[in-house]
Design a protein around this motif. Structure first.
Motif, mmCIF file in Angstrom:
data_model
loop_
_atom_site.group_PDB
_atom_site.id
_atom_site.type_symbol
_atom_site.label_atom_id
_atom_site.label_comp_id
_atom_site.label_asym_id
_atom_site.label_seq_id
_atom_site.Cartn_x
_atom_site.Cartn_y
_atom_site.Cartn_z
ATOM 1 N N THR A 442 -119.473 -12.189 -64.582
ATOM 2 C CA THR A 442 -118.158 -11.689 -64.974
ATOM 3 C C THR A 442 -117.203 -11.684 -63.774
ATOM 4 O O THR A 442 -116.028 -12.068 -63.901
ATOM 5 N N PHE A 443 -117.709 -11.250 -62.632
ATOM 6 C CA PHE A 443 -116.867 -11.248 -61.444
ATOM 7 C C PHE A 443 -116.376 -12.662 -61.116
ATOM 8 O O PHE A 443 -115.182 -12.880 -60.861
ATOM 9 N N LEU A 444 -117.287 -13.623 -61.133
ATOM 10 C CA LEU A 444 -116.895 -14.999 -60.828
ATOM 11 C C LEU A 444 -115.915 -15.537 -61.862
ATOM 12 O O LEU A 444 -114.930 -16.214 -61.519
ATOM 13 N N GLY A 445 -116.162 -15.233 -63.137
ATOM 14 C CA GLY A 445 -115.277 -15.725 -64.190
ATOM 15 C C GLY A 445 -113.882 -15.156 -64.075
ATOM 16 O O GLY A 445 -112.879 -15.876 -64.207
ATOM 17 N N VAL A 446 -113.793 -13.838 -63.818
ATOM 18 C CA VAL A 446 -112.471 -13.196 -63.684
ATOM 19 C C VAL A 446 -111.760 -13.710 -62.437
ATOM 20 O O VAL A 446 -110.555 -14.048 -62.477
ATOM 21 N N PHE A 447 -112.482 -13.775 -61.334
ATOM 22 C CA PHE A 447 -111.861 -14.252 -60.093
ATOM 23 C C PHE A 447 -111.351 -15.684 -60.244
ATOM 24 O O PHE A 447 -110.214 -15.997 -59.872
ATOM 25 N N ALA A 448 -112.189 -16.553 -60.806
ATOM 26 C CA ALA A 448 -111.787 -17.952 -60.965
ATOM 27 C C ALA A 448 -110.646 -18.080 -61.956
ATOM 28 O O ALA A 448 -109.694 -18.852 -61.739
ATOM 29 N N GLY A 449 -110.688 -17.293 -63.057
ATOM 30 C CA GLY A 449 -109.649 -17.387 -64.079
ATOM 31 C C GLY A 449 -108.299 -16.931 -63.558
ATOM 32 O O GLY A 449 -107.269 -17.588 -63.782
ATOM 33 N N ASP A 460 -105.775 -24.877 -59.762
ATOM 34 C CA ASP A 460 -106.013 -24.752 -61.196
ATOM 35 C C ASP A 460 -106.793 -25.972 -61.713
ATOM 36 O O ASP A 460 -107.753 -25.824 -62.495
ATOM 37 N N GLU A 461 -106.370 -27.151 -61.257
ATOM 38 C CA GLU A 461 -107.026 -28.372 -61.724
ATOM 39 C C GLU A 461 -108.512 -28.387 -61.331
ATOM 40 O O GLU A 461 -109.400 -28.709 -62.136
ATOM 41 N N VAL A 462 -108.810 -28.029 -60.079
ATOM 42 C CA VAL A 462 -110.195 -28.048 -59.596
ATOM 43 C C VAL A 462 -111.057 -27.051 -60.367
ATOM 44 O O VAL A 462 -112.168 -27.367 -60.839
ATOM 45 N N ILE A 463 -110.548 -25.816 -60.504
ATOM 46 C CA ILE A 463 -111.351 -24.780 -61.172
ATOM 47 C C ILE A 463 -111.582 -25.125 -62.637
ATOM 48 O O ILE A 463 -112.694 -24.976 -63.166
ATOM 49 N N GLN A 464 -110.545 -25.604 -63.304
ATOM 50 C CA GLN A 464 -110.705 -25.912 -64.729
ATOM 51 C C GLN A 464 -111.647 -27.083 -64.973
ATOM 52 O O GLN A 464 -112.438 -27.085 -65.918
ATOM 53 N N GLY A 514 -122.853 -19.685 -66.073
ATOM 54 C CA GLY A 514 -122.403 -18.690 -67.030
ATOM 55 C C GLY A 514 -120.967 -18.244 -66.915
ATOM 56 O O GLY A 514 -120.480 -17.525 -67.789
ATOM 57 N N TRP A 515 -120.252 -18.613 -65.848
ATOM 58 C CA TRP A 515 -118.904 -18.063 -65.635
ATOM 59 C C TRP A 515 -117.786 -18.920 -66.213
ATOM 60 O O TRP A 515 -116.634 -18.481 -66.325
ATOM 61 N N GLY A 516 -118.070 -20.157 -66.574
ATOM 62 C CA GLY A 516 -117.025 -21.109 -66.969
ATOM 63 C C GLY A 516 -116.196 -20.647 -68.153
ATOM 64 O O GLY A 516 -114.952 -20.693 -68.114
ATOM 65 N N GLY A 517 -116.843 -20.211 -69.213
ATOM 66 C CA GLY A 517 -116.128 -19.821 -70.420
ATOM 67 C C GLY A 517 -115.183 -18.661 -70.171
ATOM 68 O O GLY A 517 -114.032 -18.651 -70.626
ATOM 69 N N LEU A 518 -115.657 -17.655 -69.439
ATOM 70 C CA LEU A 518 -114.810 -16.495 -69.137
ATOM 71 C C LEU A 518 -113.624 -16.913 -68.265
ATOM 72 O O LEU A 518 -112.493 -16.422 -68.461
ATOM 73 N N ALA A 563 -115.670 -6.228 -71.860
ATOM 74 C CA ALA A 563 -116.303 -6.625 -73.123
ATOM 75 C C ALA A 563 -117.193 -7.850 -72.917
ATOM 76 O O ALA A 563 -118.304 -7.940 -73.454
ATOM 77 N N SER A 564 -116.710 -8.805 -72.123
ATOM 78 C CA SER A 564 -117.503 -9.997 -71.848
ATOM 79 C C SER A 564 -118.769 -9.650 -71.079
ATOM 80 O O SER A 564 -119.852 -10.187 -71.350
#
Length: 642
Positions: A442-449, A460-464, A514-518, A563-564
């Motif tokens: 969750t931390f990685l997903g939120v930070f990356a998002g 943005d392009e690299v992370i996505q 596991g972090w990509g979707g978030l 929630a995630s």
């Protein structure tokens, strides 16, 4: 004028942590899903705390060691099944460090006696009886070695005595044997012949006279056959005979096929003989007479004595006939050979009836014998005065273990492992795997998002693109491959290191993939928030990017991230359990490992092995799913009316 009061550390903790936590819990308690989820989660946390406090030292490393559990029964159901009418034989461990009677001298030997008592309350058979002698002394006095003689017998509730074991313990001299015997290290430590002979002698088992006849020799042979059959039964079902009253039913075995086979061979031979003189007629007449004697065995209810007497007469008659025919050339070579073959068959049949149970159908059953059992372990040495002090306490521990047919709260598995312990101690491991994976993911997903959405452009392009790639790679095959590699690579570092590294590999793979979707979802939320006027106002006032992110964007995505996080916990726990079931074992006592062992042995009929870990996995998943549903309603007001 009073100065501005500075906040203490307690105030800051209350303001920043406790109050928000209270608000979150208050919000969760508004929904039944939140209330139920919290109750289950608190119960799991309570079990985890208890497990960490009560966990025996070295349990994690030893839980797969068969010797650690060898005093427990195998595949034993929980003891509470007795409440449903299932008779239970309680287990018992009798440990003696001091003899029950002081050293005495009898027949030129020092005698030391240990006595243990066991009560069988319900009509059920214990699973096994194990004797352990630890620290048994063997003395070397002036070059002469004195070895102990160990004798174990049981005095049963009906007064019968069963000799279980008697032997010299010969190893060497001037030493102490660390460990003498258990069922597992030496399966035949108990003297099967002594046990079966004790039972036959006490219960006076014999072949009924109307079956064996009045031949005393055959009666004695019949008793030996019964002892032999009992010995085989004791080897297979020792406990049922040691803790039960044996019953033997003897009936006659059908001899018709054997007799008819010999008679048919004789009939064929008779039909081939052509009478051309009186001597040949005499030979044929003798053969017909023998066949009639054989056929008479199929009539009436004959005893073994009568059977053998008839067969021996037939054998003698045919042998004499063969000699006459051979001497006077009354039969051709083929007929002589056929007759000789028939005589051999009859003689083999006679020998079989004498020495085996071919004439008997012996059925052995046993019913539990409830009451008081007294186990007597007698250790003797040659009575030399200089040995007196040495052998007054001949062993550091005498341990008599009666394995019951039920065990503990949740029974045992195939190694005798207490499933209650494994289930309890597996709870913190399951939560640790689930929470660690979920929090970092969750931390990685939120930070990356947030980073992707706020800064845009190349970042943005690299992370996505990275999130897209990760999202399209199947996780399970990679998990299996990397976990197997970890097992192989760290096999040389010991059980605990291998287990830890395998677990960390599993957690690492789950985090990486596991972090990509978030991140994609949080990016979309960040883009929307970034367009709000107050963000522009903050920028105009000179607010830094970090202040905008942490003060204005993160708080708005935090509840969704929560929630995630809650929803991803059961996924991690089930992934670890699934890998264990697939055979990727790390060596720690987890619920998945229990299910994996049950799958390996194919014993799906043992419900107490399957259901408890399955229920714990389901409850843990249910707790986080219910909490996730409650958090989702808090985050999304439109769901509150549903």
């Amino acid at each position: 004028m009073a100065g501005k009061k500075e906040l203490t550390l307690a105030d800051k903790i209350s303001l920043k942590l406790i109050r928000p936590m209270k608000n979150v819990i208050k919000d969760l308690l508004r929904y039944w899903t939140g209330r139920v989820g919290l109750v289950i989660l608190l119960a799991l946390i309570g079990i985890s705390i208890y497990a960490m406090v009560a966990l025996p030292q070295g349990f994690v490393a030893r839980w797969e060691s068969a010797s650690y559990w060898d005093e427990n029964p195998q595949w034993a159901p929980p003891t509470w099944v007795s409440a449903f009418g299932f008779p239970v034989a309680e287990g018992s461990i009798i440990s003696k460090t001091m003899p029950d009677e002081p050293l005495s001298v009898e027949g030129g030997r020092f005698i030391v006696r240990y006595v243990g008592v066991y009560k069988l309350e319900q009509p059920a058979f214990p699973q096994d009886l194990v004797l352990k002698l630890t620290g048994l002394k063997i003395a070397n006095i002036s070059g002469t070695i004195y070895v102990p003689h160990v004798y174990l017998y049981i005095k049963r509730p009906d007064g019968s005595l069963i000799d279980m074991f008697e032997s010299d313990i010969v190893v060497g001299g001037n030493e102490t044997i660390g460990f003498v015997a258990t069922r597992d290290t030496k399966p035949d430590i108990y003297d099967l012949w002594r046990i079966s002979s004790s039972l036959v002698s006490y219960y006076n088992f014999s072949i009924p006279v109307d079956i064996v006849g009045n031949n005393v020799t055959l009666q004695r042979i019949g008793e030996s056959i019964i002892i032999s059959r009992l010995r085989d039964e004791v080897r297979l079902k020792r406990s049922a005979l040691v803790f039960g009253v044996p019953s033997i039913t003897v009936t006659k075995r059908d001899q018709t096929p054997m007799v008819q086979s010999i008679s048919a061979s004789l009939e064929t031979l008779i039909s081939q003989i052509e009478i051309d003189n009186d001597q040949v007629a005499m030979v044929k007449e003798r053969l017909i007479e023998s066949k009639n004697s054989l056929d008479s065995l199929l009539e009436g209810d004959k005893t073994l004595t009568e059977y053998l007497a008839t067969l021996e007469r037939v054998s003698a008659n045919l042998t004499q006939t063969w000699k006459i025919a051979f001497a006077d050339l009354l039969l051709d070579s083929k007929q002589l050979s056929d007759l000789e073959s028939i005589i051999r068959s009859i003689n083999r049949y006679i020998e079989q009836l004498y020495t085996t149970d071919a004439f008997y159908e012996i059925k052995i059953t046993s019913t539990p014998l409830t009451g008081r059992y007294e186990f007597n372990v007698i250790i003797t040495y040659t009575a030399k005065e200089e040995l007196r002090d040495v052998v007054s306490i001949p062993a550091s521990e005498v341990r008599i273990i009666v394995k019951g047919n039920a065990y503990g709260m949740l029974g045992t598995d195939d190694l005798g492992r207490d499933l209650y312990q494994v289930l309890i101690y597996g709870t913190p491991i399951a939560l640790a795997i689930g929470l660690t994976t979920a929090i970092i993911t969750t931390f990685l997903g939120v930070f990356a998002g947030i980073t992707s959405g706020y800064y845009g452009g190349f970042i943005d392009e690299v992370i996505q693109r990275l999130a897209d790639i990760i999202g399209n790679i199947p996780t399970l095959p990679i998990l299996i491959i990397l976990a197997q590699i970890a097992q192989t690579q760290y096999a040389a570092y010991g059980t605990e290191v291998r287990a830890l590294m395998t677990i960390l590999t599993i957690i690492g793979v789950l985090i990486v993939f596991g972090w990509g979707g978030l991140a994609i979802t949080v990016r979309a939320m960040t883009l929307s928030i970034k367009e709000e006027p107050y963000i522009d106002a903050a920028k105009a006032l000179g607010a830094s990017n970090s202040r905008i992110i942490f003060k204005h964007i993160f708080p708005q995505v935090a509840m969704y991230a929560s929630a995630s996080l809650v929803a991803s916990v059961p996924g991690a726990i089930l992934s670890e359990a699934g890998l264990s079931v697939l055979g990727i074992r790390h060596g720690w006592p987890t619920w998945g490992a229990i299910l994996s062992r049950a799958r390996d042995t194919g014993r799906y009929d043992i419900w107490w092995w399957i259901l408890p870990p399955g229920i714990m996995l389901s409850l843990t998943s249910l707790a986080f799913i219910l909490l996730g549903l409650a958090v989702e309603k808090i985050v999304e007001p439109r769901l509150r009316t549903l």
